[in-house]
Design an enzyme around this catalytic site. Structure first.
Site, short mmCIF file in Angstrom:
data_model
loop_
_atom_site.label_atom_id
_atom_site.label_comp_id
_atom_site.label_asym_id
_atom_site.label_seq_id
_atom_site.Cartn_x
_atom_site.Cartn_y
_atom_site.Cartn_z
CB ALA A 69 -0.83 -0.49 1.35
N GLY A 114 0.79 -4.89 0.95
CA GLY A 114 -0.63 -4.75 -0.12
C GLY A 114 -0.10 -5.72 -1.28
CD GLU A 117 -2.13 -7.50 3.01
OE1 GLU A 117 -1.86 -6.99 2.84
OE2 GLU A 117 -2.98 -7.39 4.14
CD GLU A 137 2.04 -5.62 5.59
OE1 GLU A 137 3.17 -6.51 6.13
OE2 GLU A 137 0.90 -6.00 4.74
N1 CAA Z 1 4.22 3.13 -0.55
C1 CAA Z 1 5.08 4.27 -1.14
N2 CAA Z 1 6.03 4.53 -2.11
C2 CAA Z 1 6.93 3.48 -2.65
C3 CAA Z 1 6.28 2.32 -1.73
C4 CAA Z 1 5.45 1.84 -1.11
N3 CAA Z 1 4.55 0.77 -0.44
N4 CAA Z 1 7.84 1.78 -2.39
C5 CAA Z 1 8.26 1.90 -2.62
N5 CAA Z 1 7.51 3.28 -3.17
C6 CAA Z 1 8.61 4.11 -3.92
C7 CAA Z 1 10.10 5.07 -2.89
O1 CAA Z 1 9.44 5.62 -2.06
C8 CAA Z 1 11.06 4.63 -3.46
O2 CAA Z 1 10.13 6.96 -4.32
P1 CAA Z 1 11.45 7.57 -4.47
O3 CAA Z 1 12.51 7.27 -5.94
O4 CAA Z 1 10.59 9.27 -4.60
O5 CAA Z 1 12.03 7.93 -3.76
C9 CAA Z 1 10.54 3.75 -4.80
O6 CAA Z 1 8.84 3.41 -4.81
C10 CAA Z 1 11.34 2.98 -5.04
O7 CAA Z 1 11.60 2.56 -3.56
P2 CAA Z 1 13.00 2.60 -3.45
O8 CAA Z 1 13.61 3.62 -3.54
O9 CAA Z 1 13.01 2.29 -1.83
O10 CAA Z 1 13.99 0.71 -3.77
P3 CAA Z 1 14.58 -0.12 -2.87
O11 CAA Z 1 15.71 -0.87 -4.58
O12 CAA Z 1 16.16 0.83 -2.88
O13 CAA Z 1 14.06 -0.47 -2.47
C11 CAA Z 1 12.25 -1.55 -1.24
C12 CAA Z 1 12.67 -1.62 -2.69
C13 CAA Z 1 12.59 -2.70 -0.53
C14 CAA Z 1 10.37 -2.68 -2.30
C15 CAA Z 1 11.83 -0.49 -0.45
O14 CAA Z 1 11.01 0.22 -1.88
C16 CAA Z 1 10.74 -0.52 0.67
O15 CAA Z 1 11.36 -1.35 1.45
N6 CAA Z 1 9.34 -0.47 -0.11
C17 CAA Z 1 7.78 -0.69 1.10
C18 CAA Z 1 7.59 -1.88 1.57
C19 CAA Z 1 6.75 -2.02 3.02
O16 CAA Z 1 6.84 -1.41 3.10
N7 CAA Z 1 5.20 -2.53 2.16
C20 CAA Z 1 4.05 -2.87 3.46
C21 CAA Z 1 3.73 -0.92 2.87
S1 CAA Z 1 2.45 -1.04 4.44
C22 CAA Z 1 0.88 -2.13 3.18
O17 CAA Z 1 0.62 -2.29 2.46
C23 CAA Z 1 -0.53 -2.55 4.35
C24 CAA Z 1 -1.21 -3.60 4.05
O18 CAA Z 1 -1.35 -4.37 4.20
C25 CAA Z 1 -2.46 -2.40 3.41
#
Ligand code: CAA
Length: 263
Positions: A69, A114, A117, A137
């Site tokens: 998400a 998400g 999911e 999460e």
């Molecule tokens: N939401 C918003 N933006 C996201 C995102 C997310 N879940 N995941 C990645 N992005 C964005 C980053 O902010 C980044 O944007 P900018 O270039 O503007 O800074 C872009 O995508 C590229 O991401 P990274 O620079 O972080 O890429 P990376 O290769 O270094 O890392 C990754 C990849 C390990 C997937 C890392 O992006 C990450 O950890 N993302 C978050 C993953 C996460 O925590 N997901 C769970 C979300 S909560 C949820 O989903 C709740 C639910 O159950 C409904």
């Protein structure tokens, strides 16, 4: 069906096969509210399309199916808004899950939070060798909210589900396959062609029988065996009332290829 979308691409691949691509590659296809609304619009349209046989769901770019998400849209939400966002995601995913034909997740990279999911709301998962699955999460101070606590546990069992959700650590495609989360792994460049080939195999079968397999598998999961088998018996009987059953069995006896009409 030719609507222009902001965050997804929806297209017909060939007769009976549709593809929905999450299309926010710069944000690793993070699921924002618009994207959820657009998935919902496609699902609503597909619910009434009798020509649809298979939906392939994938992510744009070579890094992610969906990295969860959209955190930037959740950062300022409070308790009530958070619950409402969870409910929205859950409802969209449930509606996708109950489409009357197979939906295959084609996981080409990260499937996190998400994103994992969403993949689990599909009927099964085909993964690239670069795929990573995770429910991270807890690192953000929340639980999974789009059905992950329940679907992951049903798919991989309590211990593995607990491990993934409480450590937040990702598993690779091979582990996902070993644990029953993904069905098959392909080299990245072979993933979509393999998914289309699998979809073509499905479109060659009798559509009503395929739809009924899905319905009985899904509904039966939450029933005790005796009741679930009665449901199977009834559905088996219903199939005998179709033209396609006559065609399928006659074709076998006459040693020719069946031509199904979907009725
Ligand atoms: N939401 C918003 N933006 C996201 C995102 C997310 N879940 N995941 C990645 N992005 C964005 C980053 O902010 C980044 O944007 P900018 O270039 O503007 O800074 C872009 O995508 C590229 O991401 P990274 O620079 O972080 O890429 P990376 O290769 O270094 O890392 C990754 C990849 C390990 C997937 C890392 O992006 C990450 O950890 N993302 C978050 C993953 C996460 O925590 N997901 C769970 C979300 S909560 C949820 O989903 C709740 C639910 O159950 C409904």
């Amino acid at each position: 069906m030719n609507t222009a979308y902001e965050t997804i691409i929806f297209e017909a691949v060939e007769a009976g096969i549709y593809q929905l691509t999450l299309n926010r590659p710069k944000q690793l296809n993070a699921l924002n509210a618009t994207l959820l609304d657009e998935i919902q619009a496609v699902v609503a349209a597909l619910e009434t399309r009798t020509d649809a046989r298979v939906l392939l769901l994938t992510g744009a770019g070579d890094k992610a199916f969906a990295a969860g998400a959209d955190i930037s849209q959740m950062v300022d939400k409070g308790m009530v808004e958070g619950q409402s966002f969870g409910r929205k995601g859950q409802r969209v995913f449930r509606r996708l899950e109950t489409l009357p034909f197979p939906v295959i997740a084609v996981v080409n990279g990260y499937a996190l939070g998400g994103g994992c999911e969403l993949a689990m709301s599909c009927d099964w998962i085909l993964a690239s060798d670069k795929a990573q699955f995770g429910q991270p999460e807890v690192s953000l101070g929340v639980t999974p909210g789009f059905g992950g606590t329940q679907r992951l546990t049903r798919l991989v069992g309590r211990g593995r589900s607990m491990e993934m959700m409480t450590t937040g650590v990702c598993i690779d495609a091979q582990t996902a396959c070993d644990w029953g989360l993904a069905n098959r792994i392909y080299p990245a460049d072979e993933l979509m062609p393999a998914a289309v080939k699998m979809a073509q195999t499905i479109t060659k079968q009798a559509p009503y029988a395929v739809a009924m397999c899905k319905q009985v598998i899904h509904r039966g999961e939450d029933l005790e065996l005796e009741t679930a088998c009665v449901m199977e018996e009834q559905v088996f009987g219903l199939c005998f009332g179709t033209e396609d059953k006559k065609e399928g069995m006659s074709a076998f006896v006459e040693k020719r290829k069946a031509v199904f009409k979907g009725c």
